[in-house]
Design a protein around this motif. Structure first.
Motif, PDB file in Angstrom:
ATOM      1  N   PHE A 113       0.820  -1.211   0.000  1.00  0.00           N
ATOM      2  CA  PHE A 113       0.000   0.000   0.000  1.00  0.00           C
ATOM      3  C   PHE A 113       0.851   1.257   0.000  1.00  0.00           C
ATOM      4  O   PHE A 113       1.576   1.533   0.943  1.00  0.00           O
ATOM      5  CB  PHE A 113      -0.956  -0.039   1.207  1.00  0.00           C
ATOM      6  N   ARG A 114       0.760   1.994  -1.071  1.00  0.00           N
ATOM      7  CA  ARG A 114       1.503   3.262  -1.248  1.00  0.00           C
ATOM      8  C   ARG A 114       1.010   3.865  -2.564  1.00  0.00           C
ATOM      9  O   ARG A 114       0.304   3.224  -3.334  1.00  0.00           O
ATOM     10  CB  ARG A 114       2.993   2.996  -1.311  1.00  0.00           C
ATOM     11  N   ALA A 115       1.390   5.106  -2.811  1.00  0.00           N
ATOM     12  CA  ALA A 115       1.003   5.730  -4.085  1.00  0.00           C
ATOM     13  C   ALA A 115       1.673   4.967  -5.227  1.00  0.00           C
ATOM     14  O   ALA A 115       2.881   4.795  -5.237  1.00  0.00           O
ATOM     15  CB  ALA A 115       1.441   7.180  -4.098  1.00  0.00           C
ATOM     16  N   ASN A 116       0.869   4.502  -6.165  1.00  0.00           N
ATOM     17  CA  ASN A 116       1.418   3.811  -7.333  1.00  0.00           C
ATOM     18  C   ASN A 116       2.006   4.822  -8.303  1.00  0.00           C
ATOM     19  O   ASN A 116       2.995   4.569  -8.968  1.00  0.00           O
ATOM     20  CB  ASN A 116       0.312   3.000  -8.009  1.00  0.00           C
ATOM     21  N   HIS A 117       1.393   6.001  -8.397  1.00  0.00           N
ATOM     22  CA  HIS A 117       2.007   7.107  -9.139  1.00  0.00           C
ATOM     23  C   HIS A 117       1.414   8.447  -8.731  1.00  0.00           C
ATOM     24  O   HIS A 117       0.286   8.517  -8.279  1.00  0.00           O
ATOM     25  CB  HIS A 117       1.891   6.920 -10.667  1.00  0.00           C
ATOM     26  N   PHE A 118       2.236   9.457  -8.872  1.00  0.00           N
ATOM     27  CA  PHE A 118       1.805  10.854  -8.798  1.00  0.00           C
ATOM     28  C   PHE A 118       1.718  11.331 -10.247  1.00  0.00           C
ATOM     29  O   PHE A 118       2.243  10.683 -11.153  1.00  0.00           O
ATOM     30  CB  PHE A 118       2.822  11.692  -8.017  1.00  0.00           C
ATOM     31  N   THR A 119       1.068  12.462 -10.470  1.00  0.00           N
ATOM     32  CA  THR A 119       0.826  12.941 -11.831  1.00  0.00           C
ATOM     33  C   THR A 119       1.036  14.444 -11.943  1.00  0.00           C
ATOM     34  O   THR A 119       0.382  15.218 -11.233  1.00  0.00           O
ATOM     35  CB  THR A 119      -0.626  12.622 -12.253  1.00  0.00           C
ATOM     36  N   VAL A 120       1.907  14.852 -12.829  1.00  0.00           N
ATOM     37  CA  VAL A 120       2.142  16.275 -13.067  1.00  0.00           C
ATOM     38  C   VAL A 120       0.964  16.861 -13.860  1.00  0.00           C
ATOM     39  O   VAL A 120       0.558  16.307 -14.881  1.00  0.00           O
ATOM     40  CB  VAL A 120       3.447  16.482 -13.876  1.00  0.00           C
TER      41      VAL A 120
ATOM     42  N   GLY B  57     -12.415  14.258 -15.331  1.00  0.00           N
ATOM     43  CA  GLY B  57     -12.525  12.805 -15.198  1.00  0.00           C
ATOM     44  C   GLY B  57     -11.324  12.044 -15.731  1.00  0.00           C
ATOM     45  O   GLY B  57     -10.239  12.605 -15.937  1.00  0.00           O
ATOM     46  N   PHE B  58     -11.535  10.752 -15.948  1.00  0.00           N
ATOM     47  CA  PHE B  58     -10.492   9.869 -16.458  1.00  0.00           C
ATOM     48  C   PHE B  58     -11.026   9.105 -17.661  1.00  0.00           C
ATOM     49  O   PHE B  58     -12.237   8.986 -17.845  1.00  0.00           O
ATOM     50  CB  PHE B  58     -10.036   8.898 -15.358  1.00  0.00           C
ATOM     51  N   VAL B  59     -10.123   8.594 -18.484  1.00  0.00           N
ATOM     52  CA  VAL B  59     -10.505   7.865 -19.697  1.00  0.00           C
ATOM     53  C   VAL B  59     -10.015   6.431 -19.549  1.00  0.00           C
ATOM     54  O   VAL B  59      -8.805   6.182 -19.505  1.00  0.00           O
ATOM     55  CB  VAL B  59      -9.887   8.540 -20.950  1.00  0.00           C
ATOM     56  N   ALA B  60     -10.961   5.493 -19.455  1.00  0.00           N
ATOM     57  CA  ALA B  60     -10.608   4.100 -19.170  1.00  0.00           C
ATOM     58  C   ALA B  60      -9.608   3.525 -20.173  1.00  0.00           C
ATOM     59  O   ALA B  60      -8.651   2.852 -19.787  1.00  0.00           O
ATOM     60  CB  ALA B  60     -11.864   3.242 -19.116  1.00  0.00           C
ATOM     61  N   ALA B  61      -9.802   3.809 -21.458  1.00  0.00           N
ATOM     62  CA  ALA B  61      -8.903   3.242 -22.487  1.00  0.00           C
ATOM     63  C   ALA B  61      -7.465   3.719 -22.292  1.00  0.00           C
ATOM     64  O   ALA B  61      -6.509   2.960 -22.501  1.00  0.00           O
ATOM     65  CB  ALA B  61      -9.402   3.618 -23.881  1.00  0.00           C
ATOM     66  N   SER B  62      -7.302   4.951 -21.865  1.00  0.00           N
ATOM     67  CA  SER B  62      -5.961   5.495 -21.622  1.00  0.00           C
ATOM     68  C   SER B  62      -5.382   4.943 -20.323  1.00  0.00           C
ATOM     69  O   SER B  62      -4.228   4.525 -20.262  1.00  0.00           O
ATOM     70  CB  SER B  62      -6.015   7.022 -21.535  1.00  0.00           C
ATOM     71  N   ALA B  63      -6.211   4.918 -19.281  1.00  0.00           N
ATOM     72  CA  ALA B  63      -5.757   4.408 -17.978  1.00  0.00           C
ATOM     73  C   ALA B  63      -5.303   2.960 -18.100  1.00  0.00           C
ATOM     74  O   ALA B  63      -4.335   2.537 -17.467  1.00  0.00           O
ATOM     75  CB  ALA B  63      -6.883   4.529 -16.952  1.00  0.00           C
ATOM     76  N   ASP B  64      -6.002   2.213 -18.966  1.00  0.00           N
ATOM     77  CA  ASP B  64      -5.652   0.803 -19.197  1.00  0.00           C
ATOM     78  C   ASP B  64      -4.185   0.661 -19.604  1.00  0.00           C
ATOM     79  O   ASP B  64      -3.481  -0.236 -19.152  1.00  0.00           O
ATOM     80  CB  ASP B  64      -6.570   0.236 -20.297  1.00  0.00           C
ATOM     81  N   LYS B  65      -3.722   1.577 -20.455  1.00  0.00           N
ATOM     82  CA  LYS B  65      -2.323   1.537 -20.930  1.00  0.00           C
ATOM     83  C   LYS B  65      -1.353   2.117 -19.895  1.00  0.00           C
ATOM     84  O   LYS B  65      -0.203   1.693 -19.809  1.00  0.00           O
ATOM     85  CB  LYS B  65      -2.185   2.317 -22.250  1.00  0.00           C
ATOM     86  N   ILE B  66      -1.834   3.087 -19.109  1.00  0.00           N
ATOM     87  CA  ILE B  66      -0.994   3.682 -18.059  1.00  0.00           C
ATOM     88  C   ILE B  66      -0.633   2.620 -17.012  1.00  0.00           C
ATOM     89  O   ILE B  66       0.479   2.603 -16.493  1.00  0.00           O
ATOM     90  CB  ILE B  66      -1.706   4.893 -17.405  1.00  0.00           C
ATOM     91  N   PHE B  67      -1.589   1.715 -16.723  1.00  0.00           N
ATOM     92  CA  PHE B  67      -1.311   0.627 -15.771  1.00  0.00           C
ATOM     93  C   PHE B  67      -0.039  -0.126 -16.158  1.00  0.00           C
ATOM     94  O   PHE B  67       0.660  -0.663 -15.306  1.00  0.00           O
ATOM     95  CB  PHE B  67      -2.479  -0.383 -15.744  1.00  0.00           C
ATOM     96  N   GLU B  68       0.244  -0.176 -17.457  1.00  0.00           N
ATOM     97  CA  GLU B  68       1.371  -0.983 -17.951  1.00  0.00           C
ATOM     98  C   GLU B  68       2.734  -0.342 -17.715  1.00  0.00           C
ATOM     99  O   GLU B  68       3.766  -0.918 -18.047  1.00  0.00           O
ATOM    100  CB  GLU B  68       1.134  -1.308 -19.441  1.00  0.00           C
ATOM    101  N   SER B  69       2.740   0.822 -17.085  1.00  0.00           N
ATOM    102  CA  SER B  69       3.998   1.491 -16.758  1.00  0.00           C
ATOM    103  C   SER B  69       4.800   0.704 -15.714  1.00  0.00           C
ATOM    104  O   SER B  69       5.983   0.935 -15.539  1.00  0.00           O
ATOM    105  CB  SER B  69       3.738   2.900 -16.233  1.00  0.00           C
ATOM    106  N   THR B  70       4.118  -0.206 -14.996  1.00  0.00           N
ATOM    107  CA  THR B  70       4.827  -1.027 -14.008  1.00  0.00           C
ATOM    108  C   THR B  70       5.064  -2.451 -14.519  1.00  0.00           C
ATOM    109  O   THR B  70       5.449  -3.323 -13.760  1.00  0.00           O
ATOM    110  CB  THR B  70       4.055  -1.113 -12.673  1.00  0.00           C
ATOM    111  N   ASN B  71       4.801  -2.672 -15.815  1.00  0.00           N
ATOM    112  CA  ASN B  71       4.972  -4.039 -16.340  1.00  0.00           C
ATOM    113  C   ASN B  71       6.414  -4.507 -16.317  1.00  0.00           C
ATOM    114  O   ASN B  71       7.329  -3.740 -16.603  1.00  0.00           O
ATOM    115  CB  ASN B  71       4.432  -4.123 -17.771  1.00  0.00           C
ATOM    116  N   VAL B  72       6.578  -5.782 -15.986  1.00  0.00           N
ATOM    117  CA  VAL B  72       7.884  -6.421 -16.053  1.00  0.00           C
ATOM    118  C   VAL B  72       8.121  -6.884 -17.491  1.00  0.00           C
ATOM    119  O   VAL B  72       9.164  -6.682 -18.082  1.00  0.00           O
ATOM    120  CB  VAL B  72       7.941  -7.662 -15.105  1.00  0.00           C
TER     121      VAL B  72
END
Length: 269
Positions: free
Chosen positions: A163-170, A252-267
């Motif tokens: 549990f911690r911030a997964n990301h901050f956003t400029v 708001g947020f855009v699900a299609a974009s957020a879906d790809k942002i999640f992949e910033s932590t991909n191995v």
């Protein structure tokens, strides 16, 4: 109330940069271009599992107690996630994006690993002031981590970091020197930062009233129960918001974009 909010985000930021050294460097770089003006934070994101004692609503409770209100719900069917976003009436306060993994949609083996991890968390933990930056409450083996990784990059990230911030956003809208996201990206690449290119370097755009990009997560050594291993920690996101027909800025947020942002932590890319 405001000082409580500011204190919470300050604590979250300190925890976040302790495992995301690149974010501090990016932050310093942008401040330098802006003549040391403060970089404004658009939103902070959190991850969890949809298990009662630590589900999305439990994490949200701390923000709701500080005056935040739920403003949107999102489904990520392929990643087996649900999410909500929250806003404070004072629009200068960062938005909050909380997602949770739908544990029951995974194999019995994966469910067992997650259930065992969560069993280690005290029932009242989510109500503690520092829960949102309390990290892991469990010991997990690198073998179990790899099992989770095969099933869900998100589950593996949670296992390693908790549990911690997964990301901050400029908030690009609040930058002085850079007016558009593409210019921010160009400067970051020039400075040697690696960006997430899944779904394109910029996700979204004026047509959905929100453009987003992000760095790829730092690789940080984690002590598992049996060995040490370098795994992706957190990343830094950049958001440019566009005005709606009524002249207000889209919030708001855009699900299609957020879906790809999640992949910033991909191995695995």
């Amino acid at each position: 109330m405001h000082t409580q909010i500011d204190t919470l985000f300050a604590n979250l930021w300190q925890d976040y940069i302790s495992i995301t050294p690149s974010a501090q460097k990016v932050h310093a770089l942008l401040e330098e271009f802006d003549g040391q003006r403060e970089v404004i934070n658009d939103h902070v994101a959190f991850r969890t599992f949809n298990i009662e004692k630590i589900n999305m609503n439990k994490l949200a409770a701390q923000f709701i107690a500080l005056g935040y209100e739920e403003k949107g719900q999102y489904d990520f069917e392929q990643k087996k996630l649900k999410a909500k976003h929250f806003e404070h009436p004072d629009s200068t306060k960062p938005k909050v994006f909380i997602s949770e993994l739908l544990v029951e949609q995974f194999s019995p083996e994966v469910q067992a690993i997650i259930t065992k991890m969560v069993a280690n968390i005290d029932d009242s933990a989510a109500a503690m002031d520092d829960f949102l930056y309390s990290g892991t409450h469990w010991q997990i083996s690198s073998v179990d981590y790899e099992t989770l990784l095969e099933a869900s990059e998100y589950a593996a990230w949670m296992a390693a970091w908790g549990f911690r911030a997964n990301h901050f956003t400029v908030s690009v809208n609040h930058l002085q020197h850079f007016q558009i996201l593409a210019d921010v990206n160009a400067q970051l690449k020039l400075a040697g930062f690696v960006l997430n290119t899944s779904g394109g370097e910029i996700k979204g755009g004026p047509e959905v009233h929100l453009a987003q990009s992000s760095t790829m997560a730092d690789q940080i050594e984690v002590q598992f129960s049996d060995t040490k291993k370098q795994v992706p920690s957190c990343f830094y996101e950049f958001a440019q918001r566009y005005t709606l027909p009524d002249g207000s800025l889209y919030r708001g947020f855009v699900a299609a974009s957020a879906d790809k942002i999640f992949e910033s932590t991909n191995v695995k890319s």
